[in-house]
Design a protein around this motif. Structure first.
Motif, mmCIF file in Angstrom:
data_model
loop_
_atom_site.group_PDB
_atom_site.id
_atom_site.type_symbol
_atom_site.label_atom_id
_atom_site.label_comp_id
_atom_site.label_asym_id
_atom_site.label_seq_id
_atom_site.Cartn_x
_atom_site.Cartn_y
_atom_site.Cartn_z
ATOM 1 N N HIS A 140 -11.165 3.348 -12.497
ATOM 2 C CA HIS A 140 -10.944 4.762 -12.337
ATOM 3 C C HIS A 140 -10.323 4.839 -10.778
ATOM 4 O O HIS A 140 -10.312 5.958 -10.367
ATOM 5 C CB HIS A 140 -12.361 5.630 -12.235
ATOM 6 N N SER A 182 -26.130 12.374 -11.030
ATOM 7 C CA SER A 182 -24.927 11.832 -11.788
ATOM 8 C C SER A 182 -24.710 10.578 -11.611
ATOM 9 O O SER A 182 -24.219 9.731 -12.592
ATOM 10 C CB SER A 182 -23.686 12.750 -11.306
ATOM 11 N N ASP A 222 -19.803 15.533 -19.138
ATOM 12 C CA ASP A 222 -18.375 15.241 -18.467
ATOM 13 C C ASP A 222 -17.823 15.900 -17.539
ATOM 14 O O ASP A 222 -17.280 15.362 -16.620
ATOM 15 C CB ASP A 222 -17.281 15.355 -19.819
ATOM 16 N N ARG A 223 -17.908 17.072 -17.286
ATOM 17 C CA ARG A 223 -17.610 17.880 -16.224
ATOM 18 C C ARG A 223 -18.446 17.362 -14.867
ATOM 19 O O ARG A 223 -17.820 17.148 -13.689
ATOM 20 C CB ARG A 223 -18.012 19.387 -16.180
ATOM 21 N N GLU A 224 -19.365 17.092 -14.995
ATOM 22 C CA GLU A 224 -20.527 16.635 -13.879
ATOM 23 C C GLU A 224 -19.991 15.057 -13.487
ATOM 24 O O GLU A 224 -19.903 14.701 -12.311
ATOM 25 C CB GLU A 224 -21.931 16.461 -14.304
ATOM 26 N N GLN A 225 -19.760 14.271 -14.420
ATOM 27 C CA GLN A 225 -18.976 13.176 -14.416
ATOM 28 C C GLN A 225 -17.646 13.118 -13.258
ATOM 29 O O GLN A 225 -17.519 12.619 -12.445
ATOM 30 C CB GLN A 225 -18.786 12.066 -15.106
ATOM 31 N N THR A 226 -16.883 13.900 -13.942
ATOM 32 C CA THR A 226 -15.527 14.208 -13.252
ATOM 33 C C THR A 226 -15.788 14.927 -11.757
ATOM 34 O O THR A 226 -15.249 14.444 -10.900
ATOM 35 C CB THR A 226 -14.827 15.470 -13.974
ATOM 36 N N ARG A 227 -16.602 15.447 -11.596
ATOM 37 C CA ARG A 227 -16.962 16.133 -10.313
ATOM 38 C C ARG A 227 -17.609 15.088 -9.323
ATOM 39 O O ARG A 227 -17.067 15.159 -8.227
ATOM 40 C CB ARG A 227 -18.174 17.241 -10.466
ATOM 41 N N PHE A 229 -16.813 11.823 -9.588
ATOM 42 C CA PHE A 229 -15.420 11.024 -9.217
ATOM 43 C C PHE A 229 -14.719 11.899 -8.435
ATOM 44 O O PHE A 229 -14.141 11.000 -7.650
ATOM 45 C CB PHE A 229 -14.758 10.579 -10.690
ATOM 46 N N LYS A 230 -14.314 12.835 -8.698
ATOM 47 C CA LYS A 230 -13.699 13.879 -7.297
ATOM 48 C C LYS A 230 -14.363 13.581 -5.949
ATOM 49 O O LYS A 230 -13.688 13.321 -5.109
ATOM 50 C CB LYS A 230 -13.625 15.130 -7.975
ATOM 51 N N GLU A 233 -13.504 10.095 -4.896
ATOM 52 C CA GLU A 233 -12.107 10.123 -4.468
ATOM 53 C C GLU A 233 -12.012 10.452 -3.063
ATOM 54 O O GLU A 233 -11.227 9.892 -1.972
ATOM 55 C CB GLU A 233 -11.508 10.638 -5.564
#
Lengths: 265, 148
Positions: A140, A182, A222-227, A229-230, A233
Motif C-alpha cells: 500500500h 483500527s 473499510d472506511r476506518e481502514q482507509t482512514r 491508511f491516510k 500516509e
C-alpha cells in the motif's frame, strides 16, 4: 532531562519511516512537535504518576489474563503481589506530589472493582494475551505496522485496557481510540487470516469509588481502514518533509515537552 | 420419532503420493420433521469443523523422495518464516524438548506448533522467552510505549 542520540537524525527519520505503531501514529496526529521531541530527538522524561499507575494496572491485568490462559484458579493474593512488585519498580523517581499512597490505593481499588465487574468469565480462555504482531503494508506504499494486543477474547474479540481520570463517553472513546483500534484490527486480521468479531475498550476509571466502563466497538469497516491508511500516509509524508510544527491545544497542559515547545520557533 | 443420521468425510492429498482421510458420523433424534433443515445445517457445520480441525494432524508419513532418500516431511509452517526461525532458535539454544513445546502449543492453542497462525506463534514465542528468562520486563515496555 537526558538526550539519547546514538544515531544521526537522518538515520532516525529513515527508521521512523520504515515502521510505525499505533502509539507513534497517535502522537503524530496529536502534535508533530511532541512526536519530534519524543521519537526523533528522543528526549527522556521521567514517567508521570499516571503513566506509572497505568503500567502497573496493565501488568496485573496481563497476569490475570495469562493465569486464565494457563487455566490457573483465580487467586487475588497472586495479583496483589504482582501489583506490589510492579508498584515498587520505579527505576526513575516519580514526582508523586505527596500522593503516592492515595494513588496506590486508587490503583488497587480499580483492579478489585474490575475483577468484580469484568464481563470476562473466570473460565474464559483467551485467544491471545499481550502478543506482539506486525504487518508489512509496503504493497500500500506504507510502513510496517507494529503493535502489542493486550487481549483477544475467545470468539475473536480484541480488547484494549485503559486507565482514565474521567468517565468516558462511548462515542468519544471510539473516536479518540480509532487509530489504536483500527491498527489492532489490521494486525489481528493479518496474523490470523480472519476478521475480528468485535472490539472492546475496558476503561478503569480513577475515581474515589472506581468505575469500570466497557465500550463495545464493531469490527473495523473499510472506511476506518482507509482512514488509518491516510493517516499513515500523512505520517510518512510528514517525516519525509520534516514537518514538525506544533499543534497547540488543551493537550499542551499535560505535555511533558511544554517547556521545549515554548522555546521552539 | 425421526432419526437424523449425518456423516462428514474428507480426504486430502499429502506429500510423497500419500493421502489421509477422516470421517465423523453421528445420529440424533428429532421430535418434529420441521427441525430437519435447521438441524442438518447445524450438524453439517459442527462435523465439518471437527473434521477440519483434526485432519490437520497428518501423523506419520513415509519420508522418501522416490529415490530411497529421506527428506523432511510437512515442513510447511502456518506462521511467518521469521517466527519459525525464532521458535527453532529458542528451542535449540535453551535445549528445550520439542515434544514439550508441541504440548504447550496444544494446551494453549489447541493446535500443533506448525499449525499456529502468526498471532498464536507470537504468543508461543512470548511464552518460550518467558520460560527461558529472555522476556523483557513488562514495566519497561509500558514506559517505552508512552502515555496510556
Amino acid at each position: 532531562m537526558n538526550t539519547v542520540a546514538p544515531s544521526s537524525e537522518a538515520e532516525t527519520l529513515e527508521q521512523l519511516k520504515q515502521t510505525v505503531s499505533a502509539s507513534r501514529l497517535s502522537c503524530w496526529s496529536k502534535c508533530r512537535l511532541q512526536f519530534y521531541f519524543r521519537y526523533v530527538q528522543k528526549l527522556q522524561k521521567p514517567p508521570t504518576a499516571a503513566l506509572h499507575l497505568g503500567g502497573v494496572v496493565h501488568l496485573v491485568l496481563q497476569a490475570w489474563n495469562m493465569a486464565r490462559w494457563k487455566r490457573q484458579p483465580f487467586n487475588v493474593e497472586v495479583y496483589r503481589s504482582v501489583f506490589d512488585t510492579g508498584w515498587k519498580d520505579q527505576q526513575t523517581p516519580i514526582d508523586w506530589q505527596g500522593e503516592e499512597e492515595s494513588q496506590r490505593n486508587t490503583a488497587w481499588n480499580m483492579l478489585e472493582r474490575y475483577f468484580i465487574e469484568t464481563p470476562i468469565k473466570s473460565n474464559e480462555l483467551p485467544e491471545a494475551v499481550e502478543v506482539p504482531a506486525e504487518v508489512d503494508l509496503s504493497n500500500h506504499g506504507l510502513p510496517v505496522l507494529r503493535g502489542v494486543l493486550d487481549l483477544v477474547r475467545a470468539g475473536s474479540r480484541i480488547v484494549d485496557f485503559k486507565t482514565s481520570a474521567r468517565t468516558p463517553n462511548a462515542e468519544d472513546a471510539k473516536h479518540q481510540n480509532q487509530i489504536q483500534l483500527s491498527s489492532y484490527s489490521i494486525l489481528y486480521r493479518e496474523a490470523t487470516g480472519k476478521r475480528e468479531s468485535g472490539r472492546e475498550l475496558h476503561h478503569l476509571v480513577k475515581l474515589k469509588t472506581p468505575k469500570i466502563i466497557i465500550t463495545p466497538v464493531e469490527p473495523m469497516t473499510d472506511r476506518e481502514q482507509t482512514r488509518l491508511f491516510k493517516q499513515m500516509e500523512s505520517y510518512v509524508n510528514g517525516i519525509e518533509g520534516k514537518d514538525f510544527v506544533p499543534s497547540v491545544g488543551m493537550h499542551c497542559l499535560s505535555c511533558e515537552f511544554f517547556n521545549e515547545c515554548r522555546r521552539w520557533g | 420419532m425421526i432419526v437424523l443420521e449425518c456423516n462428514y468425510s474428507k480426504k486430502i492429498g499429502l506429500p510423497n503420493y500419500s493421502s489421509h482421510q477422516f470421517s465423523v458420523s453421528l445420529k440424533t433424534e428429532l421430535a418434529d420433521i420441521t427441525q430437519v433443515e435447521q438441524e442438518s445445517a447445524r450438524l453439517y457445520e459442527v462435523l465439518q469443523q471437527s473434521v477440519d480441525q483434526n485432519i490437520q494432524q497428518v501423523g506419520y508419513l513415509p519420508a522418501t523422495n522416490g529415490n530411497g532418500h529421506t527428506k523432511p516431511v510437512d515442513d510447511k509452517w502456518a506462521c511467518s518464516d521469521k517466527q519459525r526461525d525464532l521458535i527453532l532458535k529458542v528451542i535449540t539454544e535453551a535445549k528445550l524438548e520439542k515434544n514439550q513445546v508441541e504440548q504447550l502449543a496444544q494446551d494453549r492453542f489447541g493446535a500443533g506448533v506448525k499449525q499456529l497462525n502468526k498471532l498464536q506463534a507470537s504468543g508461543l514465542i512470548e511464552e518460550l522467552l518467558a520460560q527461558t528468562g529472555q522476556s523483557k520486563p513488562r514495566s519497561q515496555r509500558f514506559q517505552k510505549a508512552g502515555a496510556r
